[in-house]
Design a protein around this motif. Structure first.
Motif, PDB file in Angstrom:
ATOM      1  N   UNK A  30      -8.283 -24.961  -6.684  1.00  0.00           N
ATOM      2  CA  UNK A  30      -9.544 -25.478  -6.153  1.00  0.00           C
ATOM      3  C   UNK A  30     -10.694 -24.886  -6.961  1.00  0.00           C
ATOM      4  N   UNK A  31     -11.784 -25.627  -7.104  1.00  0.00           N
ATOM      5  CA  UNK A  31     -12.927 -25.109  -7.865  1.00  0.00           C
ATOM      6  C   UNK A  31     -13.394 -23.732  -7.384  1.00  0.00           C
ATOM      7  N   UNK A  32     -13.424 -23.533  -6.068  1.00  0.00           N
ATOM      8  CA  UNK A  32     -13.865 -22.235  -5.552  1.00  0.00           C
ATOM      9  C   UNK A  32     -12.900 -21.120  -5.923  1.00  0.00           C
ATOM     10  N   UNK A  33     -11.604 -21.423  -6.020  1.00  0.00           N
ATOM     11  CA  UNK A  33     -10.615 -20.410  -6.414  1.00  0.00           C
ATOM     12  C   UNK A  33     -10.828 -19.998  -7.869  1.00  0.00           C
ATOM     13  N   UNK A  34     -11.122 -20.967  -8.729  1.00  0.00           N
ATOM     14  CA  UNK A  34     -11.385 -20.670 -10.142  1.00  0.00           C
ATOM     15  C   UNK A  34     -12.635 -19.793 -10.248  1.00  0.00           C
ATOM     16  N   UNK A  35     -13.682 -20.180  -9.543  1.00  0.00           N
ATOM     17  CA  UNK A  35     -14.933 -19.423  -9.592  1.00  0.00           C
ATOM     18  C   UNK A  35     -14.743 -18.011  -9.064  1.00  0.00           C
ATOM     19  N   UNK A  36     -13.993 -17.884  -7.974  1.00  0.00           N
ATOM     20  CA  UNK A  36     -13.782 -16.559  -7.392  1.00  0.00           C
ATOM     21  C   UNK A  36     -12.977 -15.676  -8.346  1.00  0.00           C
ATOM     22  N   UNK A  37     -11.987 -16.255  -9.022  1.00  0.00           N
ATOM     23  CA  UNK A  37     -11.167 -15.490  -9.960  1.00  0.00           C
ATOM     24  C   UNK A  37     -11.983 -15.035 -11.164  1.00  0.00           C
ATOM     25  N   UNK A  72     -12.302 -21.243 -17.992  1.00  0.00           N
ATOM     26  CA  UNK A  72     -12.256 -20.560 -16.695  1.00  0.00           C
ATOM     27  C   UNK A  72     -10.976 -20.923 -15.946  1.00  0.00           C
ATOM     28  N   UNK A  73     -10.575 -22.179 -16.013  1.00  0.00           N
ATOM     29  CA  UNK A  73      -9.324 -22.609 -15.373  1.00  0.00           C
ATOM     30  C   UNK A  73      -8.139 -21.924 -16.033  1.00  0.00           C
ATOM     31  N   UNK A  74      -8.168 -21.819 -17.359  1.00  0.00           N
ATOM     32  CA  UNK A  74      -7.087 -21.132 -18.067  1.00  0.00           C
ATOM     33  C   UNK A  74      -7.014 -19.659 -17.674  1.00  0.00           C
TER      34      UNK A  74
END
Length: 95
Positions: A30-37, A72-74
């Motif tokens: 999820x976009x929020x998971x990527x941002x949080x990571x 960021x996703x990677x």
């Protein structure tokens, strides 16, 4: 709109089917998971993502906001894969 939703569903299906047919594992975040990571908060903006990607990958040349998002996703995938590997190893040791 319904037509756009149908087209998006078809594109998503192909994006998941082709790697699966090649025996590759596909990760979804999820976009929020990527941002949080990557940033540390789930509601980061594009500038924050770009900044943190540059900090985590010094020297990388980012071709724009979409490229920063892809990196960021990677980074998120690498983090989650590493965590999953550690969890699997711990479960094997415990059994």
């Amino acid at each position: 709109d319904a037509v756009a939703t149908l087209k998006l569903g078809q594109a998503r299906a192909i994006a998941l089917l082709v790697p699966a047919q090649a025996g590759l594992e596909v990760g979804e975040y999820a976009p929020n998971a990527v941002k949080k990571t990557v940033v540390g908060v789930g509601h980061a903006d594009k500038r924050q993502i770009d900044h943190m990607v540059r900090l985590q990958l010094p020297g990388v040349r980012i071709a724009g906001p979409d490229a920063a998002d892809a990196l960021a996703i990677a980074l998120c995938h690498a983090h989650h894969a590493q965590t999953a590997g550690r969890l699997a190893a711990a479960v094997r040791r415990a059994s």
